[in-house]
Design an enzyme around this catalytic site. Structure first.
Site, PDB file in Angstrom:
ATOM      1  N   LYS A 228       0.820  -1.225   0.000  1.00 52.03           N
ATOM      2  CA  LYS A 228       0.000   0.000   0.000  1.00 52.03           C
ATOM      3  C   LYS A 228       0.847   1.265   0.000  1.00 52.03           C
ATOM      4  O   LYS A 228       2.039   1.249   0.292  1.00 52.03           O
ATOM      5  CB  LYS A 228      -0.995  -0.048   1.159  1.00 52.03           C
ATOM      6  CG  LYS A 228      -2.144  -0.998   0.811  1.00 52.03           C
ATOM      7  CD  LYS A 228      -3.298  -0.950   1.748  1.00 52.03           C
ATOM      8  CE  LYS A 228      -4.400  -1.890   1.216  1.00 52.03           C
ATOM      9  NZ  LYS A 228      -5.413  -2.189   2.209  1.00 52.03           N
ATOM     10  N   ARG A 263      -3.600 -10.192   4.423  1.00 51.85           N
ATOM     11  CA  ARG A 263      -4.057 -10.207   3.016  1.00 51.85           C
ATOM     12  C   ARG A 263      -2.933  -9.630   2.170  1.00 51.85           C
ATOM     13  O   ARG A 263      -2.597  -8.458   2.292  1.00 51.85           O
ATOM     14  CB  ARG A 263      -5.332  -9.352   2.914  1.00 51.85           C
ATOM     15  CG  ARG A 263      -5.939  -9.289   1.529  1.00 51.85           C
ATOM     16  CD  ARG A 263      -7.174  -8.378   1.533  1.00 51.85           C
ATOM     17  NE  ARG A 263      -7.796  -8.309   0.232  1.00 51.85           N
ATOM     18  CZ  ARG A 263      -7.381  -7.513  -0.753  1.00 51.85           C
ATOM     19  NH1 ARG A 263      -6.350  -6.713  -0.584  1.00 51.85           N
ATOM     20  NH2 ARG A 263      -8.001  -7.515  -1.919  1.00 51.85           N
TER      21      ARG A 263
HETATM   22  N1  HH2 Z   1      -7.474  -3.763   0.605  1.00 54.33           N
HETATM   23  C1  HH2 Z   1      -7.797  -3.737  -0.701  1.00 54.33           C
HETATM   24  C2  HH2 Z   1      -8.928  -4.431  -1.157  1.00 54.33           C
HETATM   25  N2  HH2 Z   1      -9.681  -5.160  -0.323  1.00 54.33           N
HETATM   26  N3  HH2 Z   1     -10.110  -5.972   1.847  1.00 54.33           N
HETATM   27  C3  HH2 Z   1      -9.804  -6.015   3.140  1.00 54.33           C
HETATM   28  N4  HH2 Z   1     -10.549  -6.743   3.986  1.00 54.33           N
HETATM   29  N5  HH2 Z   1      -8.740  -5.337   3.659  1.00 54.33           N
HETATM   30  C4  HH2 Z   1      -7.934  -4.569   2.872  1.00 54.33           C
HETATM   31  O1  HH2 Z   1      -6.989  -3.944   3.402  1.00 54.33           O
HETATM   32  C5  HH2 Z   1      -8.228  -4.499   1.479  1.00 54.33           C
HETATM   33  C6  HH2 Z   1      -9.360  -5.214   0.994  1.00 54.33           C
HETATM   34  C7  HH2 Z   1      -6.943  -2.963  -1.652  1.00 54.33           C
HETATM   35  O2  HH2 Z   1      -5.970  -3.773  -2.215  1.00 54.33           O
HETATM   36  P1  HH2 Z   1      -6.093  -4.435  -3.673  1.00 54.33           P
HETATM   37  O3  HH2 Z   1      -7.232  -5.389  -3.708  1.00 54.33           O
HETATM   38  O4  HH2 Z   1      -4.821  -5.017  -4.092  1.00 54.33           O
HETATM   39  O5  HH2 Z   1      -6.320  -3.197  -4.621  1.00 54.33           O
HETATM   40  P2  HH2 Z   1      -7.543  -2.728  -5.490  1.00 54.33           P
HETATM   41  O6  HH2 Z   1      -8.638  -2.346  -4.528  1.00 54.33           O
HETATM   42  O7  HH2 Z   1      -7.012  -1.560  -6.274  1.00 54.33           O
HETATM   43  O8  HH2 Z   1      -7.986  -3.870  -6.358  1.00 54.33           O
END
Ligand code: HH2
Length: 281
Positions: A228, A263
């Site tokens: 992040k 995660r």
């Molecule tokens: N972070 C993201 C998405 N979903 N869910 C939970 N429970 N906790 C988190 O910290 C979290 C999440 C963001 O990361 P990512 O899925 O890689 O990015 P994007 O939302 O751009 O797909």
């Protein structure tokens, strides 16, 4: 839901064993625009291949998402998300035995994913649509309740708290109790402070320094720090793919504090970090 002992949670579609400590949830974004891996696994074949690879690398759960939640991201229609995630979920359920989680806050997407075999629900809005709680209870699957201030479109504009740790904790415990009231058993609930979701660098640091307070609530905790932007700010690494060591530092700290699930995008690397950190704890 059957819990055979404190450290093992079993349900019809999955099993999580926390007896060694923390376990790894691998991120699988079937999106063209996710902040760190957008476009990489947008293609069906590549998404399924990556899911299988992450399971082989030691992921205990695969979290499939069809919509980016990065700051300023555009929303995707329910049908669009379903088209992206359902075929991947179906294929993974046939090919691997680890539970597949669906990362969504949309009722129709959650319903289609659970019907396709998903065994867990990850809701970044902590059941803001309470019909999702009914689905979770009906399918008897675990749920992640995450905190976010604002919406992905606006959340990083000017996040404000008087006491970020206290406010996020109060919100999550309130949502977890509500989930219990709506029929979800306590050990099927995971709370998540939502690192980067309506938080400044200082807010993220305060939440991580005090992550033990979240564990003390008695609910299991999930933390999503992987790649992040706060890690980019601390290290000067612009590219998310270069934030693996920074991510490792946060994962080690989370494990030491007692977090149950991390995660992450870099499963092979973080499985090693978690294995060593679990033993050191
Ligand atoms: N972070 C993201 C998405 N979903 N869910 C939970 N429970 N906790 C988190 O910290 C979290 C999440 C963001 O990361 P990512 O899925 O890689 O990015 P994007 O939302 O751009 O797909």
């Amino acid at each position: 839901m059957k819990s055979c002992c404190d450290n093992v949670v079993e349900w019809p579609r999955g099993r999580l064993d926390f007896s060694a400590g923390c376990v790894v949830m691998g991120v699988l974004n079937v999106t063209p625009d996710s902040f760190s891996d957008g476009g990489k696994f947008f293609d069906f074949e590549r998404a399924v291949e990556r899911g299988i690879q992450m399971a082989a690398e030691g992921a205990a759960i695969i979290d499939v998402g069809g919509e980016s939640t990065r700051p300023g991201s555009a929303s995707v229609s329910d049908e669009g998300q379903i088209e992206r995630v359902v075929p991947v979920i179906k294929a993974l359920c046939e090919k691997i035995s680890v539970p597949i989680s669906i990362d969504t806050c949309k009722y129709e997407v959650a319903k289609a994913a659970l019907e396709a075999g998903a065994g867990m629900l990850n809701d970044i809005t902590a059941l803001s649509d309470e019909r999702i709680a009914e689905l979770v209870a009906k399918h008897n699957v675990p749920v992640v309740l995450m905190h976010m201030q604002g919406t992905p479109a606006t959340m990083q504009v000017e996040p404000k708290y008087e006491d970020v740790v206290g406010e996020v904790m109060e919100y999550l415990v309130g949502r977890a109790k509500r989930a219990e009231y709506l029929g979800i058993t306590k050990n099927m609930i995971f709370i998540d402070p939502g690192i980067g979701f309506g938080k400044t660098l200082e807010h993220n640091l305060l939440l991580l320094r005090n992550i033990n307070n979240f564990i003390a609530t008695g609910y299991r905790v999930l933390a999503g720090t992987s790649r992040k932007s706060f890690i980019g700010k601390l290290t000067g690494r612009e590219k998310p793919s270069e934030r693996i060591f920074g991510t490792a530092a946060t994962v080690a700290l989370c494990v030491a504090a007692g977090v149950s699930i991390v995660r992450v995008h870099d499963v092979a690397e973080m499985v090693d970090v978690v294995k060593v950190s679990n033993k050191l704890k």
